[in-house]
Design a protein around this motif. Structure first.
Motif, PDB file in Angstrom:
ATOM      1  N   ILE A 118      44.590  24.492  30.600  1.00 37.00           N
ATOM      2  CA  ILE A 118      45.258  24.575  31.908  1.00 37.00           C
ATOM      3  C   ILE A 118      45.796  25.980  32.146  1.00 37.00           C
ATOM      4  O   ILE A 118      45.738  26.502  33.267  1.00 37.00           O
ATOM      5  N   ALA A 119      46.324  26.612  31.068  1.00 36.86           N
ATOM      6  CA  ALA A 119      46.824  27.982  31.226  1.00 36.86           C
ATOM      7  C   ALA A 119      45.699  28.928  31.635  1.00 36.86           C
ATOM      8  O   ALA A 119      45.897  29.820  32.473  1.00 36.86           O
ATOM      9  N   ARG A 120      44.509  28.736  31.040  1.00 37.18           N
ATOM     10  CA  ARG A 120      43.374  29.577  31.421  1.00 37.18           C
ATOM     11  C   ARG A 120      43.011  29.362  32.882  1.00 37.18           C
ATOM     12  O   ARG A 120      42.754  30.312  33.637  1.00 37.18           O
ATOM     13  N   GLU A 121      42.972  28.080  33.279  1.00 37.65           N
ATOM     14  CA  GLU A 121      42.616  27.780  34.669  1.00 37.65           C
ATOM     15  C   GLU A 121      43.649  28.369  35.636  1.00 37.65           C
ATOM     16  O   GLU A 121      43.291  28.967  36.656  1.00 37.65           O
ATOM     17  N   MET A 122      44.928  28.196  35.311  1.00 35.58           N
ATOM     18  CA  MET A 122      45.969  28.722  36.185  1.00 35.58           C
ATOM     19  C   MET A 122      45.881  30.241  36.278  1.00 35.58           C
ATOM     20  O   MET A 122      46.036  30.831  37.359  1.00 35.58           O
ATOM     21  N   HIS A 123      45.637  30.871  35.124  1.00 41.66           N
ATOM     22  CA  HIS A 123      45.521  32.334  35.127  1.00 41.66           C
ATOM     23  C   HIS A 123      44.357  32.787  35.986  1.00 41.66           C
ATOM     24  O   HIS A 123      44.466  33.714  36.793  1.00 41.66           O
ATOM     25  N   ASP A 124      43.195  32.103  35.820  1.00 41.58           N
ATOM     26  CA  ASP A 124      42.009  32.520  36.568  1.00 41.58           C
ATOM     27  C   ASP A 124      42.179  32.284  38.066  1.00 41.58           C
ATOM     28  O   ASP A 124      41.829  33.129  38.892  1.00 41.58           O
ATOM     29  N   ILE A 125      42.730  31.114  38.414  1.00 40.04           N
ATOM     30  CA  ILE A 125      42.862  30.775  39.836  1.00 40.04           C
ATOM     31  C   ILE A 125      43.915  31.661  40.499  1.00 40.04           C
ATOM     32  O   ILE A 125      43.656  32.343  41.495  1.00 40.04           O
ATOM     33  N   ILE A 126      45.139  31.647  39.936  1.00 44.85           N
ATOM     34  CA  ILE A 126      46.222  32.393  40.568  1.00 44.85           C
ATOM     35  C   ILE A 126      46.015  33.892  40.442  1.00 44.85           C
ATOM     36  O   ILE A 126      46.193  34.650  41.398  1.00 44.85           O
ATOM     37  N   GLY A 127      45.612  34.346  39.235  1.00 47.35           N
ATOM     38  CA  GLY A 127      45.437  35.774  39.028  1.00 47.35           C
ATOM     39  C   GLY A 127      44.407  36.380  39.959  1.00 47.35           C
ATOM     40  O   GLY A 127      44.647  37.410  40.596  1.00 47.35           O
ATOM     41  N   HIS A 128      43.258  35.711  40.064  1.00 44.75           N
ATOM     42  CA  HIS A 128      42.200  36.265  40.922  1.00 44.75           C
ATOM     43  C   HIS A 128      42.615  36.252  42.383  1.00 44.75           C
ATOM     44  O   HIS A 128      42.545  37.284  43.077  1.00 44.75           O
ATOM     45  N   ASN A 129      43.062  35.095  42.852  1.00 38.77           N
ATOM     46  CA  ASN A 129      43.354  34.977  44.278  1.00 38.77           C
ATOM     47  C   ASN A 129      44.544  35.831  44.695  1.00 38.77           C
ATOM     48  O   ASN A 129      44.533  36.438  45.781  1.00 38.77           O
ATOM     49  N   LEU A 130      45.551  35.925  43.846  1.00 36.88           N
ATOM     50  CA  LEU A 130      46.683  36.784  44.188  1.00 36.88           C
ATOM     51  C   LEU A 130      46.292  38.258  44.178  1.00 36.88           C
ATOM     52  O   LEU A 130      46.804  39.046  44.973  1.00 36.88           O
ATOM     53  N   SER A 131      45.390  38.604  43.266  1.00 32.77           N
ATOM     54  CA  SER A 131      44.921  39.996  43.265  1.00 32.77           C
ATOM     55  C   SER A 131      44.187  40.322  44.559  1.00 32.77           C
ATOM     56  O   SER A 131      44.378  41.396  45.151  1.00 32.77           O
ATOM     57  N   VAL A 132      43.329  39.377  44.989  1.00 34.08           N
ATOM     58  CA  VAL A 132      42.612  39.584  46.246  1.00 34.08           C
ATOM     59  C   VAL A 132      43.590  39.665  47.414  1.00 34.08           C
ATOM     60  O   VAL A 132      43.489  40.542  48.297  1.00 34.08           O
ATOM     61  N   ILE A 133      44.566  38.729  47.430  1.00 38.42           N
ATOM     62  CA  ILE A 133      45.538  38.709  48.527  1.00 38.42           C
ATOM     63  C   ILE A 133      46.363  40.000  48.537  1.00 38.42           C
ATOM     64  O   ILE A 133      46.624  40.588  49.601  1.00 38.42           O
ATOM     65  N   THR A 134      46.783  40.463  47.367  1.00 38.73           N
ATOM     66  CA  THR A 134      47.571  41.697  47.292  1.00 38.73           C
ATOM     67  C   THR A 134      46.784  42.889  47.812  1.00 38.73           C
ATOM     68  O   THR A 134      47.299  43.717  48.585  1.00 38.73           O
ATOM     69  N   THR A 135      45.511  42.966  47.390  1.00 35.98           N
ATOM     70  CA  THR A 135      44.674  44.075  47.852  1.00 35.98           C
ATOM     71  C   THR A 135      44.472  44.018  49.352  1.00 35.98           C
ATOM     72  O   THR A 135      44.553  45.043  50.057  1.00 35.98           O
ATOM     73  N   LEU A 136      44.207  42.830  49.900  1.00 35.13           N
ATOM     74  CA  LEU A 136      44.017  42.678  51.344  1.00 35.13           C
ATOM     75  C   LEU A 136      45.307  43.009  52.107  1.00 35.13           C
ATOM     76  O   LEU A 136      45.269  43.640  53.169  1.00 35.13           O
ATOM     77  N   ALA A 137      46.441  42.580  51.559  1.00 33.79           N
ATOM     78  CA  ALA A 137      47.703  42.849  52.232  1.00 33.79           C
ATOM     79  C   ALA A 137      47.993  44.348  52.268  1.00 33.79           C
ATOM     80  O   ALA A 137      48.444  44.892  53.292  1.00 33.79           O
ATOM     81  N   ASP A 138      47.740  45.007  51.134  1.00 32.57           N
ATOM     82  CA  ASP A 138      47.955  46.455  51.105  1.00 32.57           C
ATOM     83  C   ASP A 138      47.039  47.164  52.100  1.00 32.57           C
ATOM     84  O   ASP A 138      47.469  48.062  52.843  1.00 32.57           O
ATOM     85  N   ARG A 162      34.534  41.551  47.854  1.00 33.46           N
ATOM     86  CA  ARG A 162      34.144  42.629  48.784  1.00 33.46           C
ATOM     87  C   ARG A 162      35.130  42.727  49.942  1.00 33.46           C
ATOM     88  O   ARG A 162      35.495  43.821  50.371  1.00 33.46           O
ATOM     89  N   SER A 163      35.537  41.560  50.462  1.00 37.74           N
ATOM     90  CA  SER A 163      36.465  41.587  51.593  1.00 37.74           C
ATOM     91  C   SER A 163      37.803  42.186  51.208  1.00 37.74           C
ATOM     92  O   SER A 163      38.563  42.643  52.053  1.00 37.74           O
ATOM     93  N   ALA A 164      38.108  42.148  49.886  1.00 39.17           N
ATOM     94  CA  ALA A 164      39.350  42.742  49.423  1.00 39.17           C
ATOM     95  C   ALA A 164      39.234  44.249  49.252  1.00 39.17           C
ATOM     96  O   ALA A 164      40.228  44.903  48.916  1.00 39.17           O
ATOM     97  N   GLY A 165      38.036  44.789  49.459  1.00 38.89           N
ATOM     98  CA  GLY A 165      37.874  46.234  49.419  1.00 38.89           C
ATOM     99  C   GLY A 165      37.147  46.773  48.224  1.00 38.89           C
ATOM    100  O   GLY A 165      37.043  47.998  48.066  1.00 38.89           O
ATOM    101  N   LEU A 166      36.634  45.914  47.327  1.00 36.91           N
ATOM    102  CA  LEU A 166      35.898  46.399  46.162  1.00 36.91           C
ATOM    103  C   LEU A 166      34.403  46.257  46.417  1.00 36.91           C
ATOM    104  O   LEU A 166      33.890  45.134  46.526  1.00 36.91           O
TER     105      LEU A 166
END
Length: 424
Positions: free
Chosen positions: A222-242, A307-311
């Motif tokens: 579950i920790a792996r899943e939470m890390h992958d889901i939250i980590g990836h999506n928050l990184s994308v959201i942070t990049t898009l917000a910036d 890509r939409s996040a800028g990478l």
């Protein structure tokens, strides 16, 4: 036979082993269990009762002149008869704690009893001590006590040769053998029951350990899943917000696109989190719809989101994933997702990425490279990035290599190989 513990004082817990037995068997076993339980709780009381019974019986036999009915010599001094009666009964109080010492004293008295011709019936209490020796001491000790027990019978037959050899010696030998076998049988049963109880306790411990291991494994998953889901999506959201914040003043259209992408990514993250949290519920409704786990067919959607996040990401897929089991597909998906997330977080503004997935006869290979100039993926505080990828890969006997690339071109490399599922 090896020395055994005092199983009379400390026995195994009572168990309802006779649930399917006949009523008489249950009653007998219930009585035996009650006596053993009482003996374990009050050993001194039981020893006093047993010793007191034989002391009273021995002295009644002497005081009532009952011993004269079978004696070989009526002229034995009365004081000696009383002394022998006391020695045959009182030491029984210590028969369990010091069986050899009690046996030595009583065996010597038995020899005096045979030599004098008194033939006290109280001498049969020696068999009680023999039973305790068979219950607690090695077979070697039991063997030489057998020899010592026969000696008084032989001496009595030689000194008072009345009757045949088999009438005076053989009965004592047979009585000793029967009592010894009874002691061995009781000892074997108690040791067997104790081993069953010990094994049951060990199985309970192993069961609890397995449950803890399973719980820890599930927490890790579950920790792996939470890390992958939250980590990836928050990184994308942070990049898009910036990016949206930067573009808001110069290009409102780009800012609106960033907000739309943030909304889409957030909804995807919420959907995956709800699915994961539903697994943690103790009781899930039977009619609840379960969202499928991400598969390799979702890679294009994942890459589009990055890509939409800028990478800038280029991708190549060779072969078809149709025959790849769902678990292996999820592992490849999560590794690619983690690698791209790390590039987003650490690669810098000029980074680009390349994803190559190949399906072959030896399994599936996935390679993610980037041209980033930032720190390594392990820089995140959770420490689950590379570790989580390796753990996922190890589940399917795969290999994962992750590290910086040589310059030029530099950047980071993540290479995964999962072998084909064995058909054996």
């Amino acid at each position: 036979m090896t020395p055994a513990p005092n199983t009379s004082d400390q026995g195994a817990p009572d168990h309802d082993w006779s649930a399917g037995a006949q009523p008489l068997t249950r009653y007998v076993e219930g009585g035996v269990q009650w006596v053993r339980s009482f003996d374990r709780r009050r050993p001194l009381v039981w020893d006093l009762l047993l010793t007191g019974f034989f002391v009273v019986a021995a002295f009644i036999d002497v005081a009532g002149d009952g011993w004269r009915n079978i004696t070989e010599n009526e002229n034995v001094p009365l004081w000696l008869v009383y002394a022998m009666a006391a020695v045959f009964s009182v030491p029984l109080l210590w028969r369990r704690r010091h069986p050899l010492a009690v046996y030595g004293v009583m065996a010597a008295t038995t020899l005096v009893n045979a030599w004098s011709g008194a033939s006290l019936q109280a001498s049969l209490t020696l068999l009680i001590v023999v039973f305790n020796i068979a219950m607690r001491l090695p077979a070697r000790t039991l063997a030489w006590t057998y020899c010592l027990t026969v000696v008084p019978s032989v001496v009595g037959h030689i000194r008072y040769p009345q009757g045949s050899w088999d009438q005076q010696v053989v009965p004592m030998m047979m009585s000793f053998a029967i009592v010894a076998l009874m002691g061995i049988a009781f000892r074997t049963r108690q040791e067997y029951m104790a081993s069953l109880v010990q094994r049951a306790k060990q199985l309970e411990v192993e069961r609890d350990q397995q449950a803890r291991l399973a719980t820890n494994a599930e927490r890790t998953r579950i920790a792996r899943e939470m890390h992958d889901i939250i980590g990836h999506n928050l990184s994308v959201i942070t990049t898009l917000a910036d990016g949206g914040s930067y573009a808001a003043a110069k290009s409102p259209e780009r800012a609106a696109q960033a907000l739309t992408a943030i909304g889409t990514t957030s909804r995807q993250a919420l959907t995956e989190l709800r699915r994961l949290l539903d697994v943690l519920r103790e009781e899930a409704p039977e009619t609840a719809a379960l969202a499928p786990q991400p598969a390799l067919t979702d890679l294009d959607q994942l890459i589009d989101g990055v890509r939409s996040a800028g990478l800038p990401v280029r991708s190549t897929v060779r072969g078809r994933p149709d025959s790849l089991p769902a678990g292996r597909q999820l592992t490849v998906y999560r590794v690619v997702q983690e690698a791209l997330t790390n590039t987003l977080k650490h690669g810098g503004p000029e980074a680009t990425a390349y994803v190559d997935v190949a399906y072959g006869d030896d399994g599936v290979r996935a390679t993610v490279t980037d041209t980033g100039v930032g720190g390594p993926p392990t820089a995140d505080s959770s420490g689950r990035g590379i570790t989580g990828m390796r753990e996922r890969t190890a589940l399917y006997d795969g290999t994962l290599e992750a590290g910086p690339r040589r310059k030029p071109p530099g950047g980071w490399l993540v290479e995964l190989h999962i072998p084909k599922e064995s058909t054996q």
